[in-house]
Design an enzyme around this catalytic site. Structure first.
Site, mmCIF file in Angstrom:
data_model
loop_
_atom_site.group_PDB
_atom_site.id
_atom_site.type_symbol
_atom_site.label_atom_id
_atom_site.label_comp_id
_atom_site.label_asym_id
_atom_site.label_seq_id
_atom_site.Cartn_x
_atom_site.Cartn_y
_atom_site.Cartn_z
ATOM 1 N N GLY A 85 2.718 -6.123 2.829
ATOM 2 C CA GLY A 85 3.932 -6.054 2.025
ATOM 3 C C GLY A 85 4.092 -4.723 1.310
ATOM 4 O O GLY A 85 5.191 -4.172 1.236
ATOM 5 N N ASN A 193 7.792 -13.311 -7.332
ATOM 6 C CA ASN A 193 6.384 -13.712 -7.295
ATOM 7 C C ASN A 193 5.918 -14.370 -8.589
ATOM 8 O O ASN A 193 5.057 -15.232 -8.572
ATOM 9 C CB ASN A 193 5.487 -12.499 -6.990
ATOM 10 C CG ASN A 193 5.876 -11.253 -7.743
ATOM 11 O OD1 ASN A 193 7.044 -10.852 -7.783
ATOM 12 N ND2 ASN A 193 4.901 -10.619 -8.365
ATOM 13 N N GLN A 221 7.311 -13.112 -0.732
ATOM 14 C CA GLN A 221 6.972 -14.449 -1.256
ATOM 15 C C GLN A 221 7.713 -15.557 -0.506
ATOM 16 O O GLN A 221 7.301 -16.712 -0.539
ATOM 17 C CB GLN A 221 7.301 -14.541 -2.750
ATOM 18 C CG GLN A 221 6.333 -13.799 -3.645
ATOM 19 C CD GLN A 221 4.920 -14.394 -3.633
ATOM 20 O OE1 GLN A 221 4.720 -15.573 -3.349
ATOM 21 N NE2 GLN A 221 3.938 -13.568 -3.923
ATOM 22 N N SER A 241 4.769 -10.113 4.473
ATOM 23 C CA SER A 241 3.323 -9.890 4.409
ATOM 24 C C SER A 241 2.602 -11.125 4.936
ATOM 25 O O SER A 241 2.868 -12.236 4.465
ATOM 26 C CB SER A 241 2.930 -9.634 2.951
ATOM 27 O OG SER A 241 1.526 -9.632 2.823
ATOM 28 N N GLY A 242 1.702 -10.911 5.901
ATOM 29 C CA GLY A 242 1.072 -12.039 6.578
ATOM 30 C C GLY A 242 0.181 -12.910 5.706
ATOM 31 O O GLY A 242 0.162 -14.130 5.852
ATOM 32 N N HIS A 243 -0.569 -12.294 4.766
ATOM 33 C CA HIS A 243 -1.565 -13.106 4.050
ATOM 34 C C HIS A 243 -0.936 -14.110 3.100
ATOM 35 O O HIS A 243 -1.624 -14.978 2.570
ATOM 36 C CB HIS A 243 -2.609 -12.220 3.347
ATOM 37 C CG HIS A 243 -2.134 -11.525 2.108
ATOM 38 N ND1 HIS A 243 -2.489 -11.950 0.855
ATOM 39 C CD2 HIS A 243 -1.361 -10.434 1.927
ATOM 40 C CE1 HIS A 243 -1.952 -11.127 -0.049
ATOM 41 N NE2 HIS A 243 -1.260 -10.212 0.591
ATOM 42 N N THR A 279 -2.269 3.323 16.249
ATOM 43 C CA THR A 279 -2.471 2.307 17.281
ATOM 44 C C THR A 279 -2.244 0.918 16.695
ATOM 45 O O THR A 279 -2.789 0.590 15.644
ATOM 46 C CB THR A 279 -3.914 2.415 17.842
ATOM 47 O OG1 THR A 279 -4.076 3.740 18.337
ATOM 48 C CG2 THR A 279 -4.165 1.416 18.948
ATOM 49 N N CYS A 367 -0.743 -9.106 -8.121
ATOM 50 C CA CYS A 367 -1.080 -7.842 -7.483
ATOM 51 C C CYS A 367 -1.510 -6.776 -8.478
ATOM 52 O O CYS A 367 -1.849 -5.681 -8.100
ATOM 53 C CB CYS A 367 0.075 -7.365 -6.629
ATOM 54 S SG CYS A 367 0.376 -8.560 -5.328
HETATM 55 N N1 PLP Z 1 6.156 -7.965 -2.724
HETATM 56 C C1 PLP Z 1 5.971 -9.136 -3.376
HETATM 57 C C2 PLP Z 1 7.157 -9.898 -3.895
HETATM 58 C C3 PLP Z 1 4.678 -9.646 -3.548
HETATM 59 O O1 PLP Z 1 4.501 -10.806 -4.202
HETATM 60 C C4 PLP Z 1 3.573 -8.898 -3.049
HETATM 61 C C5 PLP Z 1 2.190 -9.394 -3.258
HETATM 62 O O2 PLP Z 1 1.955 -10.327 -3.967
HETATM 63 C C6 PLP Z 1 3.825 -7.690 -2.364
HETATM 64 C C7 PLP Z 1 5.123 -7.262 -2.236
HETATM 65 C C8 PLP Z 1 2.702 -6.879 -1.789
HETATM 66 O O3 PLP Z 1 2.226 -7.471 -0.602
HETATM 67 P P1 PLP Z 1 0.771 -7.130 -0.016
HETATM 68 O O4 PLP Z 1 -0.211 -7.874 -0.838
HETATM 69 O O5 PLP Z 1 0.808 -7.624 1.403
HETATM 70 O O6 PLP Z 1 0.612 -5.663 -0.069
#
Ligand code: PLP
Length: 422
Positions: A85, A193, A221, A241-243, A279, A367
């Site tokens: 993300g 978030n 989110q 974002s995958g995780h 890559t 984050c």
């Molecule tokens: N954007 C939002 C709204 C998020 O909640 C987050 C992470 O919590 C991100 C971006 C960043 O994503 P990443 O953890 O994959 O870098």
């Protein structure tokens, strides 16, 4: 500090621990691992290689791209695989703003003085390029905008939100400054978030496009939790974002419509339409496609149950702790997101105490690694810092059982009492 309520295992977890921090990250499912594994062991070739093994990898990458795009209402060519993300947001905000700034300079819309002169000078000229974001964006967007301000003299407008974190659409319209034609980009998140509020991004896109400005949506989110129709909504760029929906960390994508002006931030071999050299992570792309597909299928079946369990949890917390208040939009919020303030205690103390009782949660801004800052969304919603500091966020992707809710609420009540809330 209170005693743990259950025995700890060798790894420090208790049998009864309840993970309520899905907005921070999610576990990876066995299906996703199984689907990824062959592309690290047998079919490990570089997808750019011309030999047969390379073609096999390229086909897997293509198939993942098609499935991923379809699930987000996009076209396969829109998908730029990234490292998550943060990278997607940086590429969208900086890449589009810089490409648009270059065009505006060529057309004489913004000052030629921007580079190599003081920003004060270009500000004085009144012709700085503008970027418009909401006041509650994640730092990956907000700090990218601040970077454009610092190094390129952009004028950053942060559009206010109401007390439920909903963007003020009239203020957004005014921020476009249509007559000057100098707005390079609008960037607004789909779901917040910290408090889970879902923004009216279709309205945001309409306002941006009426002013001739591209719109970026941070859907980190929201992806896998609420339906996303990128093309139908007219969104120009969309970050995921995958995780957050079940891949290993460090995987994501920016979806960019072909006609959107955008400069790459990485120089190199020109992979991913020249927008993200390096890559490709074939196993990662396969994992992204499978995990998103699984999440969407799960939500199709269980969304109503998830929302019902969220609402039961919210009501039970409000009933158990009279001082507690729900934050964010009560209805238009993420299905597995419950966030509160508990005036009289700090969120940090509360979540540390809850951890000792087997409840793993967060104060909101996951984050902000290692820093316990006051959740910025709550400040933008107009809360006093001393109140915003009492934030707690409970997030989950699976419906909670009545037992989960009882345990959580009982732990919150006991933690509040232990911390002196009367
Ligand atoms: N954007 C939002 C709204 C998020 O909640 C987050 C992470 O919590 C991100 C971006 C960043 O994503 P990443 O953890 O994959 O870098």
């Amino acid at each position: 500090m209170s005693e743990p309520e259950s025995e700890r295992n060798d790894d420090g977890r208790t049998d009864g621990e309840l993970y309520l921090d899905a907005a921070s990250t999610e576990p990876v499912s066995r299906d996703v691992i199984d689907a990824m594994l062959p592309f690290m062991t047998d079919a490990y070739a570089n997808p750019a290689s011309v030999h047969r093994a390379g073609k096999t990898a390229a086909q897997a990458l293509d198939a993942a791209r098609r499935s991923f795009a379809a699930n987000l209402g996009a076209r396969p060519d829109d998908v730029i695989f990234t490292s998550g993300g943060t990278e997607s947001d940086n590429l969208a905000v900086k890449g589009i703003a810089l490409a648009r700034m270059e065009r505006m300079r060529r057309d004489g819309v913004v000052s030629d003085l921007l580079l190599g002169t003081s920003h004060a000078e270009s500000a004085a000229s009144g012709r700085r390029p503008r970027i418009v974001i909401s006041a509650v964006e994640h730092p990956a967007v907000a700090e990218s905008a601040a970077w454009l301000e610092r190094f390129f003299g952009f004028d950053v407008v942060r559009v206010p939100v109401d007390d439920a974190a909903r963007i003020d659409l009239d203020a957004l319209k005014r921020a476009m400054d249509v007559a000057s034609e100098r707005t390079a980009l609008v960037s607004v998140m789909l779901a917040n978030n910290e408090v889970g509020t879902i923004q009216p991004v279709e309205d945001v896109v309409r306002i941006a496009h009426a002013a001739g400005v591209p719109a970026h949506v941070d859907a980190v989110q929201a992806a896998g939790q609420v339906p996303i129709r990128m093309r139908e909504w007219g969104v120009d760029a969309l970050s995921v974002s995958g995780h957050k929906f079940g891949t290993p960390k460090g995987l994501g994508a920016l979806l960019v419509r072909g006609s959107t002006p955008i400069e790459p931030l990485l120089s190199g071999g020109g992979q991913e339409r020249g927008l993200r050299s390096g890559t490709q992570n074939v196993a990662g792309a396969v994992g992204l496609a499978i995990a998103l597909d699984e999440s969407i299928a799960f939500m199709r079946e269980h969304a109503a149950e998830l929302v019902a369990s969220r609402d039961r949890l919210i009501q039970a917390v409000l009933d158990a702790v009279p001082q507690a208040r729900l934050t964010g939009d009560p209805r238009n919020r993420l299905p597995g997101h419950a966030s509160f303030i508990f005036p009289g205690v700090t969120g940090e103390a509360l979540l540390v105490d809850l951890d000792t009782r087997g409840i793993e949660c967060s104060s909101g801004s996951a984050c902000a690694v290692g820093r316990h800052e006051i959740p910025p969304t709550l400040l933008a919603m107009g809360l006093e810092p001393s109140i915003a500091k009492s934030a707690l966020r409970l997030t989950f992707r699976r419906p909670l059982s009545d037992d989960d809710i009882d345990r959580t609420v009982s732990a919150i009540r006991r933690s509040c009492t232990a911390l002196g809330l009367r």
